[in-house]
Design a protein around this motif. Structure first.
Motif, short mmCIF file in Angstrom:
data_model
loop_
_atom_site.label_atom_id
_atom_site.label_comp_id
_atom_site.label_asym_id
_atom_site.label_seq_id
_atom_site.Cartn_x
_atom_site.Cartn_y
_atom_site.Cartn_z
N GLY A 206 0.79 -1.23 0.00
CA GLY A 206 0.00 0.00 0.00
C GLY A 206 0.82 1.27 0.00
N TRP A 207 2.11 1.20 -0.38
CA TRP A 207 2.96 2.39 -0.36
C TRP A 207 2.61 3.28 -1.54
CZ3 TRP A 207 7.06 3.80 2.94
CH2 TRP A 207 7.78 4.93 2.55
N THR A 208 2.30 4.55 -1.25
CA THR A 208 1.94 5.50 -2.31
C THR A 208 2.58 6.87 -2.09
OG1 THR A 208 -0.05 6.15 -1.09
CG2 THR A 208 -0.28 4.38 -2.70
N SER A 209 3.40 7.04 -1.06
CA SER A 209 3.80 8.37 -0.61
C SER A 209 5.13 8.84 -1.17
CB SER A 209 3.87 8.41 0.92
OG SER A 209 2.62 8.16 1.49
N SER A 210 5.28 10.14 -1.18
CA SER A 210 6.52 10.83 -1.45
C SER A 210 6.40 12.22 -0.81
CB SER A 210 6.77 10.94 -2.96
OG SER A 210 5.73 11.71 -3.56
N PRO A 211 7.51 12.86 -0.46
CA PRO A 211 8.89 12.39 -0.55
C PRO A 211 9.20 11.32 0.50
CG PRO A 211 8.80 14.48 0.59
CD PRO A 211 7.40 14.20 0.13
N VAL A 212 10.47 10.89 0.48
CA VAL A 212 10.88 9.78 1.35
C VAL A 212 12.13 10.18 2.11
CG1 VAL A 212 11.62 7.37 1.41
CG2 VAL A 212 9.90 8.11 -0.24
N ARG A 234 1.70 3.71 14.25
CA ARG A 234 1.95 5.15 14.30
C ARG A 234 1.78 5.77 12.92
NH1 ARG A 234 3.96 8.67 18.26
NH2 ARG A 234 3.75 10.75 17.35
N GLY A 235 2.26 5.06 11.90
CA GLY A 235 2.12 5.55 10.54
C GLY A 235 0.67 5.67 10.13
N ARG A 236 -0.15 4.67 10.49
CA ARG A 236 -1.58 4.71 10.14
C ARG A 236 -2.27 5.89 10.82
NH1 ARG A 236 -1.13 -1.04 10.16
NH2 ARG A 236 -1.49 -1.12 12.40
N ARG A 237 -1.94 6.13 12.09
CA ARG A 237 -2.58 7.22 12.82
C ARG A 237 -2.17 8.58 12.29
NH1 ARG A 237 -1.08 4.35 17.57
NH2 ARG A 237 0.41 6.00 18.01
N SER A 238 -0.92 8.70 11.84
CA SER A 238 -0.42 10.00 11.38
C SER A 238 -0.59 10.21 9.88
CB SER A 238 1.06 10.14 11.75
OG SER A 238 1.83 9.08 11.19
N GLY A 239 -1.10 9.20 9.16
CA GLY A 239 -1.29 9.33 7.73
C GLY A 239 -0.02 9.23 6.92
N LEU A 240 1.00 8.58 7.47
CA LEU A 240 2.29 8.42 6.79
C LEU A 240 2.49 6.97 6.39
CD1 LEU A 240 4.57 10.52 9.17
CD2 LEU A 240 3.49 11.29 7.06
N ASP A 241 3.26 6.76 5.32
CA ASP A 241 3.70 5.41 4.99
C ASP A 241 5.00 5.14 5.74
OD1 ASP A 241 1.69 4.58 3.34
OD2 ASP A 241 2.61 5.36 1.52
N MET A 242 5.08 3.97 6.36
CA MET A 242 6.30 3.62 7.09
C MET A 242 6.68 2.18 6.81
SD MET A 242 6.16 5.35 10.88
CE MET A 242 5.80 7.10 11.09
N LEU A 243 7.95 1.97 6.56
CA LEU A 243 8.53 0.63 6.45
C LEU A 243 9.68 0.57 7.44
CD1 LEU A 243 8.70 0.28 2.55
CD2 LEU A 243 7.01 -0.73 4.07
N VAL A 255 10.28 6.55 5.91
CA VAL A 255 9.06 7.33 6.11
C VAL A 255 8.72 8.04 4.80
CG1 VAL A 255 7.93 9.13 7.47
CG2 VAL A 255 9.70 7.71 8.51
N GLY A 256 7.48 7.92 4.38
CA GLY A 256 7.01 8.57 3.16
C GLY A 256 5.81 9.44 3.42
N GLY A 257 5.76 10.58 2.74
CA GLY A 257 4.59 11.44 2.82
C GLY A 257 4.63 12.50 3.89
N ALA A 258 5.75 12.66 4.60
CA ALA A 258 5.83 13.69 5.65
C ALA A 258 5.99 15.07 5.02
CB ALA A 258 6.99 13.40 6.59
N ASP A 259 5.42 16.07 5.68
CA ASP A 259 5.54 17.45 5.18
C ASP A 259 6.98 17.94 5.22
OD1 ASP A 259 2.81 17.52 4.75
OD2 ASP A 259 2.39 18.34 6.74
N SER A 260 7.76 17.43 6.15
CA SER A 260 9.15 17.85 6.29
C SER A 260 9.92 16.73 6.97
CB SER A 260 9.26 19.14 7.12
OG SER A 260 8.81 18.90 8.45
N VAL A 261 11.26 16.85 6.90
CA VAL A 261 12.10 15.87 7.58
C VAL A 261 11.87 15.93 9.08
CG1 VAL A 261 14.49 15.22 8.07
CG2 VAL A 261 13.84 15.90 5.75
N ALA A 262 11.68 17.13 9.60
CA ALA A 262 11.44 17.28 11.04
C ALA A 262 10.15 16.59 11.45
CB ALA A 262 11.39 18.77 11.40
N ALA A 263 9.12 16.68 10.61
CA ALA A 263 7.85 16.01 10.92
C ALA A 263 8.02 14.50 10.92
CB ALA A 263 6.78 16.43 9.91
N ALA A 264 8.78 13.99 9.96
CA ALA A 264 9.03 12.54 9.91
C ALA A 264 9.77 12.09 11.16
CB ALA A 264 9.83 12.20 8.66
N ALA A 265 10.78 12.86 11.56
CA ALA A 265 11.57 12.49 12.74
C ALA A 265 10.72 12.52 14.00
CB ALA A 265 12.76 13.42 12.87
N ARG A 266 9.82 13.48 14.09
CA ARG A 266 9.00 13.62 15.30
C ARG A 266 8.15 12.37 15.54
NH1 ARG A 266 6.93 17.89 13.87
NH2 ARG A 266 4.89 17.21 13.11
#
Length: 414
Positions: A206-212, A234-243, A255-266
């Motif tokens: 089900g991966w569809t996100s970018s950037p990564v 956590r990925g499902r709750r936040s709307g992010l793709d995670m492997l 992490v895919g689909g985060a608005d920023s690197v900082a958001a992905a890290a958080r």
């Protein structure tokens, strides 16, 4: 006369006993006959019940109306098979009655079974039950209404439990397969073996996100699979793709689909164990994630060279340590970012002298026979061209490594 009366009483008692003994058998026989009569009625009504069930599903179930004509036809066959299975089950009585199952779902193709959820399966069973219940008065033989209703309650209850068990086993099997597929993707990205198959695997998850962006750190003490499951949730709750994958004592998270690197890290950092966490560069898609993974892993190896590094730390901030550790990508990047913009200009000599003199402005000016303001101006230009500020400790260290690597690269070329 007395003897005749006593004989009559004894005869009546014996008859009463025999009637009492024969009573339960007669009742069982009556119930069995009622069941057989009801079964024949059900068999004659199966076609009409299936049609009524389809009409009720079309009326009440939105997801059913959204199905293609072919899939709707398959669902109709499943409902018809379910009614037939109930009729067959109903005609068996007593301890020999088989346990209900949902084998009638085997009439549907694999693609349909994958697209029908457990909730939708329950919807189908509920509709069929409602259709049969609405016609209980016509379907049951005289005196058999309660018998049919009780049988329906037990059958639908057992079918619901059987369906839940089947879906639970399917979910466990699918979860195990997804975990293996996820591990393959992470391993392929870490090793840099990216091909078209990678996108097929990711699409299956089900991966569809970018950037990564890729993060690497230490595995926590918890069960590795529990950590990965927690990241998925956590990925499902936040709307992010995670492997995620665990390799020895290392945890790699994509992490895919985060608005920023900082958001992905958080979202991800709290899941790591103690020790450094390195964030790779952001890349446009999963195909390019191998570059981010390679940089993150190299940064994790070199992070020990900077004990006071922030947590998490960007791999760009570890270029000097990575280069010293032998990372070819970091060495090439430092030469390109630090040495090449300065080579052939007075800025290169100014930087080398400034660093050799312990970042002393006055000493640098004396050795170069220029005014200190000229040195200040050149240092600002160096910052503009390289992005590193010579007057700041970490930047000066990175500039020093880049300068050395540039000189070595020229020696190798020569």
């Amino acid at each position: 006369m007395r003897e005749r009366n006593e004989s009559a009483v004894k005869h009546d008692d014996v008859a009463g006993v025999r009637a009492g003994e024969a009573g339960p058998d007669a009742e069982d026989s009556r119930l069995d006959q009622t069941r057989q009569d009801t079964t024949r009625r059900l068999e004659r009504a199966m076609g009409a019940l299936g049609t009524a069930a389809m009409a009720r599903m079309d009326e009440r179930l939105m997801w059913f109306r959204a199905l293609s004509a072919e899939d709707r036809s398959w669902v109709g066959l499943v409902a018809q098979a379910g009614i037939a299975a109930f009729v067959e089950w109903f005609q068996h009585a007593g301890e020999g009655r088989p346990t209900p199952s949902i084998e009638f779902f085997g009439t549907a193709p694999r693609e349909l079974k994958r697209s029908i959820s457990l909730q939708q399966t329950v919807d189908i069973v509920r509709v069929v039950v409602e259709v049969v219940e609405a016609q209980t008065g016509d379907l049951a033989a005289p005196g058999g209404e309660d018998q049919l209703q009780q049988a329906m309650l037990r059958y639908t209850r057992d079918v619901a439990f059987a369906a839940a068990q089947v879906y639970a086993r399917e979910a466990e099997a699918r979860g195990a397969w997804d975990a293996r597929l996820e591990a393959l993707i992470v391993d392929a990205l870490v090793r840099g073996e990216v091909d078209d198959g990678l996108h097929s695997w990711a699409a299956a998850l089900g991966w569809t996100s970018s950037p990564v962006v890729v993060l690497a750190g230490q595995t926590p003490d918890n069960d590795p699979q529990a950590v990965i499951d927690g990241l998925r949730e956590r990925g499902r709750r936040s709307g992010l793709d995670m492997l995620a994958g665990v390799q020895g004592d290392r945890l790699i998270v994509i992490v895919g689909g985060a608005d920023s690197v900082a958001a992905a890290a958080r979202h991800v950092v709290p899941r790591f164990g103690p020790g450094p966490i390195v964030i790779g560069p952001e890349v446009p898609d999963l195909h390019a994630a191998a570059r981010s993974a390679r940089a993150a892993m190299a940064g994790l190896r070199a992070a020990a060279g900077w004990p006071d590094a922030p947590r998490p730390v960007h791999t760009e901030d570890l270029l000097a340590e990575r280069a010293i550790d032998g990372d070819a990508d970091a060495r090439a990047q430092l030469v390109e970012n630090v040495y090449l913009p300065l080579v052939g200009t007075p800025l290169l000599d100014t930087l080398a002298t400034y660093l050799e003199q312990g970042t002393s402005l006055e000493a640098t000016a004396r050795l170069l026979f220029v005014h200190p303001n000229t040195v200040r101006y050149r240092l600002r230009k160096i910052t503009e061209l390289t992005g590193y500020q010579p007057t700041e400790g970490r930047s000066a260290f990175t500039l020093q490594v880049g300068l050395i690597l540039g000189r070595l690269s020229e020696t190798i070329v020569t």
